[in-house]
Design a protein around this motif. Structure first.
Motif, PDB file in Angstrom:
ATOM      1  N   GLU A 299       0.616  -0.983  -0.081  1.00 24.96           N
ATOM      2  CA  GLU A 299      -0.086   0.091  -0.088  1.00 24.96           C
ATOM      3  C   GLU A 299       1.018   1.305   0.019  1.00 24.96           C
ATOM      4  N   LEU A 300       2.046   1.265   0.886  1.00 26.47           N
ATOM      5  CA  LEU A 300       2.705   2.275   0.980  1.00 26.47           C
ATOM      6  C   LEU A 300       3.590   2.718  -0.536  1.00 26.47           C
ATOM      7  N   THR A 301       4.071   1.641  -1.304  1.00 24.91           N
ATOM      8  CA  THR A 301       4.780   1.592  -2.198  1.00 24.91           C
ATOM      9  C   THR A 301       3.645   2.436  -3.274  1.00 24.91           C
ATOM     10  N   ALA A 302       2.494   1.803  -3.460  1.00 20.41           N
ATOM     11  CA  ALA A 302       1.612   2.303  -4.296  1.00 20.41           C
ATOM     12  C   ALA A 302       1.196   3.689  -4.038  1.00 20.41           C
ATOM     13  N   ALA A 303       1.242   4.307  -2.914  1.00 20.50           N
ATOM     14  CA  ALA A 303       0.918   5.609  -2.258  1.00 20.50           C
ATOM     15  C   ALA A 303       1.953   6.448  -2.852  1.00 20.50           C
ATOM     16  N   ARG A 304       3.564   5.943  -2.740  1.00 19.89           N
ATOM     17  CA  ARG A 304       4.436   6.712  -2.899  1.00 19.89           C
ATOM     18  C   ARG A 304       4.476   7.107  -4.606  1.00 19.89           C
ATOM     19  N   ASP A 305       4.275   5.834  -4.928  1.00 17.51           N
ATOM     20  CA  ASP A 305       4.443   6.212  -6.544  1.00 17.51           C
ATOM     21  C   ASP A 305       3.346   7.126  -7.221  1.00 17.51           C
ATOM     22  N   GLN A 306       1.919   7.092  -6.820  1.00 16.92           N
ATOM     23  CA  GLN A 306       0.994   7.832  -7.022  1.00 16.92           C
ATOM     24  C   GLN A 306       1.281   9.324  -6.859  1.00 16.92           C
ATOM     25  N   LEU A 307       1.830   9.459  -5.539  1.00 15.98           N
ATOM     26  CA  LEU A 307       2.191  10.850  -5.105  1.00 15.98           C
ATOM     27  C   LEU A 307       3.521  11.352  -5.859  1.00 15.98           C
ATOM     28  N   ALA A 308       4.276  10.759  -6.038  1.00 19.22           N
ATOM     29  CA  ALA A 308       5.515  11.034  -7.108  1.00 19.22           C
ATOM     30  C   ALA A 308       5.007  11.533  -8.474  1.00 19.22           C
ATOM     31  N   ALA A 309       4.019  10.829  -8.827  1.00 21.43           N
ATOM     32  CA  ALA A 309       3.480  10.925 -10.279  1.00 21.43           C
ATOM     33  C   ALA A 309       2.777  12.275 -10.340  1.00 21.43           C
ATOM     34  N   ILE A 310       2.211  12.606  -9.454  1.00 26.15           N
ATOM     35  CA  ILE A 310       1.151  13.991  -9.607  1.00 26.15           C
ATOM     36  C   ILE A 310       2.004  15.291  -8.717  1.00 26.15           C
ATOM     37  N   GLY A 311       3.498  14.921  -8.284  1.00 25.65           N
ATOM     38  CA  GLY A 311       4.207  15.896  -7.899  1.00 25.65           C
ATOM     39  C   GLY A 311       4.062  16.480  -6.389  1.00 25.65           C
ATOM     40  N   SER A 312       3.488  15.485  -5.549  1.00 24.93           N
ATOM     41  CA  SER A 312       3.455  15.827  -4.177  1.00 24.93           C
ATOM     42  C   SER A 312       4.306  15.544  -3.346  1.00 24.93           C
TER      43      SER A 312
END
Length: 430
Positions: A299-312
């Motif tokens: 879950e944390l890996t997915a969250a980190r990747d998604q947040l990185a993709a949107i520049g957060s």
């Protein structure tokens, strides 16, 4: 993005243009309320219209007085608000440059049309760009700029300005001021259910970190009542995400997980990808606390990747530190250290994350057998957390520090560390 309207056009010239656009003579517009000659003087600018005449001409032209006075095209306020809503979705989905350009354009247009409520919203949105980029001081300045016009803003927007401003103060290590500002706003008589829910959401996390569990629990129960009547799904989702922390703390992990799942669903339903990813980050934290480490890692890996993709950047930093703790618990201390190093330059902007990451580096050093380094880092983490009044985190760090000192044979220092932990615990309610 352009909109009709000449914001610098003199009022008389505007009346003349609107009249000729309709193919009317001066007599056709002026009569029966006024004579043609008087209208001619108004159109040339030699005589200003009275308020009564302005209202009369607006009715004849099928406009509001302010549309005529400021040159607002009919429906422009709704059009500009819709543009801001669309820009906010751009921001949530990582299109930061497009969102920022849209917000700046709308702010300029709204200022020209004297639409203070829309300009306030545009200024708030510009603050959200800074927040997305983890520019805490920049976000706070933009929020203070938005506050200059908050008297014209709807209650939900005033509440969000307070919510984000208090978040900036909290991330800067001033949790007491953050809480005081929210509690002051909650005492207002002008709140509606959305605004009150927004403010309660802002209150929960700082209270939890300062040890105010009982107050946070009251806020959570008050918020549950408001979710039944609130109209904004993003506000309801934000509340569920925050309230999950309370349910965890009082021993209701299943309820906490359901709240996070519902928050993620609601954010996704309105296209708020950034906030949906933050819910996954929060769920990863919960899963780690429950010992479900493999699920937490995913879950944390997915969250980190998604947040990185949107520049957060703020989200990336927080999710990465949490992922590092999971990997440490799984025995991968080298990977944990590498993950913390990746985001270390970002952590100075968030005192809570900085304290957590510093303590985590201490735990990594302990796992690798470097007890002297572990002692130094845990002391540093405890100082950061104590200065920021993060009592709950300071208690945990003090206990770890005491254990390391005892492991080194420094019994007197270990006892002092435990005592400081007790002192921090005394600053909490729960």
């Amino acid at each position: 993005m352009t909109y009709r309207g000449e914001m610098t056009e003199p009022l008389g010239a505007r009346i003349r243009r609107l009249r000729t656009d309709r193919g009317w003579t001066q007599r056709e517009l002026a009569e029966p309320g006024y004579d043609r000659g008087f209208l001619a003087k108004v159109e040339t600018g030699s005589r200003p219209p009275s308020e009564e005449m302005l209202a009369y001409l607006a009715r004849r032209l099928s406009l509001t007085v302010d549309e005529l006075r400021f040159g607002r095209p009919p429906g422009i306020a709704e059009e500009l608000r819709a543009a801001l809503d669309e820009g906010y979705r751009d921001l949530e989905q990582g299109r930061v440059a497009a969102a920022e350009e849209r917000f700046a354009t709308v702010a300029q247009q709204a200022a020209g049309y004297r639409l203070d409520d829309v300009e306030c919203y545009a200024r708030f949105c510009r603050a959200e760009v800074k927040w997305q980029l983890f520019d805490v001081s920049g976000a706070q300045k933009e929020l203070e700029h938005a506050s200059e016009l908050e008297g014209a803003a709807p209650p939900w927007l005033r509440a969000m300005i307070v919510h984000r401003w208090s978040g900036c103060r909290y991330l800067s290590g001033d949790a007491g001021t953050a809480i005081a500002r929210v509690e002051s706003a909650l005492s207002s008589s002008e709140l509606d259910p959305d605004a009150e829910l927004c403010l309660l959401s802002a209150l929960i996390h700082p209270l939890m970190e300062m040890g105010g569990l009982h107050r946070a629990e009251r806020a959570a129960h008050d918020g549950v009542r408001l979710t039944r009547v609130a109209t904004r799904p993003d506000f309801v989702a934000r509340f569920h995400r925050q309230a999950s922390q309370v349910w965890q703390a009082i021993g209701q992990p299943e309820r906490a997980e359901q709240d996070l799942i519902e928050a993620c669903r609601l954010f996704a339903s309105v296209g708020f990808d950034r906030d949906a990813a933050r819910c996954r980050w929060a769920r990863g934290y919960l899963l780690r606390r429950l010992g479900r480490l493999a699920e937490a890692r995913a879950e944390l890996t997915a969250a980190r990747d998604q947040l990185a993709a949107i520049g957060s950047e703020e989200g990336v930093a927080g999710a990465t530190v949490e992922l590092a703790e999971v990997r440490l618990r799984q025995g991968a201390s080298a990977e944990a250290a590498s993950l913390v190093s990746e985001v270390w330059p970002l952590l100075a902007r968030d005192v809570e994350a900085l304290g957590e990451a510093t303590g985590l580096r201490g735990q990594i050093a302990q796992a690798e057998g470097d007890l002297e380094k572990a002692t130094r880092l845990l002391r540093e983490a405890a100082e950061i957390q104590t200065r920021a009044s993060l009592h709950g985190a300071a208690v945990s760090t003090a206990l770890r520090l005491g254990d390391v000192l005892r492991q080194r044979g420094h019994v007197a220092e270990a006892i002092e560390a435990y005592r400081r932990g007790l002192d921090s615990a005394a600053g909490t309610e729960g």
